[in-house]
Design a protein around this motif. Structure first.
Motif, PDB file in Angstrom:
ATOM      1  N   LEU A   1       0.823  -1.200   0.000  1.00  0.00           N
ATOM      2  CA  LEU A   1       0.000   0.000   0.000  1.00  0.00           C
ATOM      3  C   LEU A   1       0.863   1.259   0.000  1.00  0.00           C
ATOM      4  O   LEU A   1       0.504   2.272  -0.623  1.00  0.00           O
TER       5      LEU A   1
ATOM      6  N   PHE B   1       0.735   4.198  -2.867  1.00  0.00           N
ATOM      7  CA  PHE B   1       0.576   5.628  -2.600  1.00  0.00           C
ATOM      8  C   PHE B   1       1.738   6.422  -3.194  1.00  0.00           C
ATOM      9  O   PHE B   1       1.531   7.462  -3.831  1.00  0.00           O
TER      10      PHE B   1
ATOM     11  N   SER C   1      -3.903   8.148  -2.775  1.00  0.00           N
ATOM     12  CA  SER C   1      -4.956   7.511  -1.971  1.00  0.00           C
ATOM     13  C   SER C   1      -5.850   6.622  -2.821  1.00  0.00           C
ATOM     14  O   SER C   1      -6.307   5.567  -2.365  1.00  0.00           O
TER      15      SER C   1
ATOM     16  N   VAL D   1      -4.151   3.344  -3.308  1.00  0.00           N
ATOM     17  CA  VAL D   1      -4.251   2.553  -2.075  1.00  0.00           C
ATOM     18  C   VAL D   1      -5.617   1.872  -2.010  1.00  0.00           C
ATOM     19  O   VAL D   1      -5.721   0.673  -1.720  1.00  0.00           O
TER      20      VAL D   1
END
Length: 246
Positions: free
Chosen positions: A87, A91, A145, A148
């Motif tokens: 993740l 990002f 974001s 993610v």
């Protein structure tokens, strides 16, 4: 050597075929509708050759570098089994490829100037530069974001349509309360984020990750990250407008 030369000519021929519709449309309206001679025909021809060569080289670069790199990184993270680092990479990839996007820089500067002209922010070079940077970093953070969220969706196998529908419901709700001066900027921000570098890397990441994870279908789960990368900036910029106008 012969195979490489043939491959190069084939790539150039394919690029020319892709450019042909644009050339035909422009030529038709110039010669048939406008009925005007073409000025600087030599310069235009040279420019078209450069465009064709540039596109051919870019496509070759995607095939030999960006697509394999994205898939390799996705496979490596999938086998490593670390969700946190996966993740974090998603990002960082979204933020890094977006923050330096020339189209986003241009839109941010124009948006800051327009906001200053409309009285939404304080006029002046310093104020406009600060708001342009804030808008650019807001959009970059939104793309990070979104990746993610997209990667987490692939890991969990969530259906994409419910997330997209929910996202646009939020967009409609925010649009009703956000300043009118920021609404158009927000929707444009969703388009400028999908650059020539972001799209192939993000697509390769999604497909590679869906391929590496057992039980995931690359066709069903591997795509959709670009949709998130276009949706999240709208939400973030609308919130940005609400905050700066408060």
């Amino acid at each position: 050597m012969v195979a490489a030369i043939r491959g190069g000519f084939g790539l150039l021929a394919g690029t020319l075929r892709d450019l042909a519709p644009i050339l035909l449309v422009v030529a038709f309206f110039q010669l048939v509708v406008l009925r005007q001679p073409v000025d600087n025909l030599t310069d235009i021809a040279i420019g078209l050759v450069f465009v064709m060569l540039g596109l051919a080289i870019f496509i070759r670069g995607l095939e030999t570098a960006l697509f394999p790199f994205g898939e390799a990184v996705a496979n490596a993270f999938a086998h490593k089994g670390s969700v946190f680092w996966l993740l974090s990479f998603a990002f960082g990839l979204g933020f890094g490829t977006t923050v330096a996007e020339p189209a986003l820089i241009a839109v941010s500067e124009e948006a800051a100037a327009a906001l200053a002209g409309a009285g939404a922010i304080a006029p002046g070079e310093v104020s406009e530069e600060q708001h342009a940077d804030a808008l650019r970093y807001t959009v970059a953070a939104s793309v990070g974001s979104s990746l993610v969220l997209g990667v987490f969706r692939i890991l969990k196998g969530w259906p994409i349509h419910w997330i997209i529908i929910s996202g646009y419901v939020i967009v409609v709700m925010l649009t009703s309360v956000a300043p009118q001066e920021i609404t158009g900027i927000a929707f444009d921000s969703g388009g400028v984020t999908t650059s020539t570098i972001t799209v192939p890397l993000v697509t390769a990441l999604g497909v590679g990750l869906a391929t590496a994870i057992k039980g995931r279908n690359p066709m069903v789960d591997g795509f959709g990250l670009i949709a998130f990368a276009s949706l999240m900036p709208i939400i973030f910029v609308l919130v940005f407008g609400i905050v700066i106008s408060a």
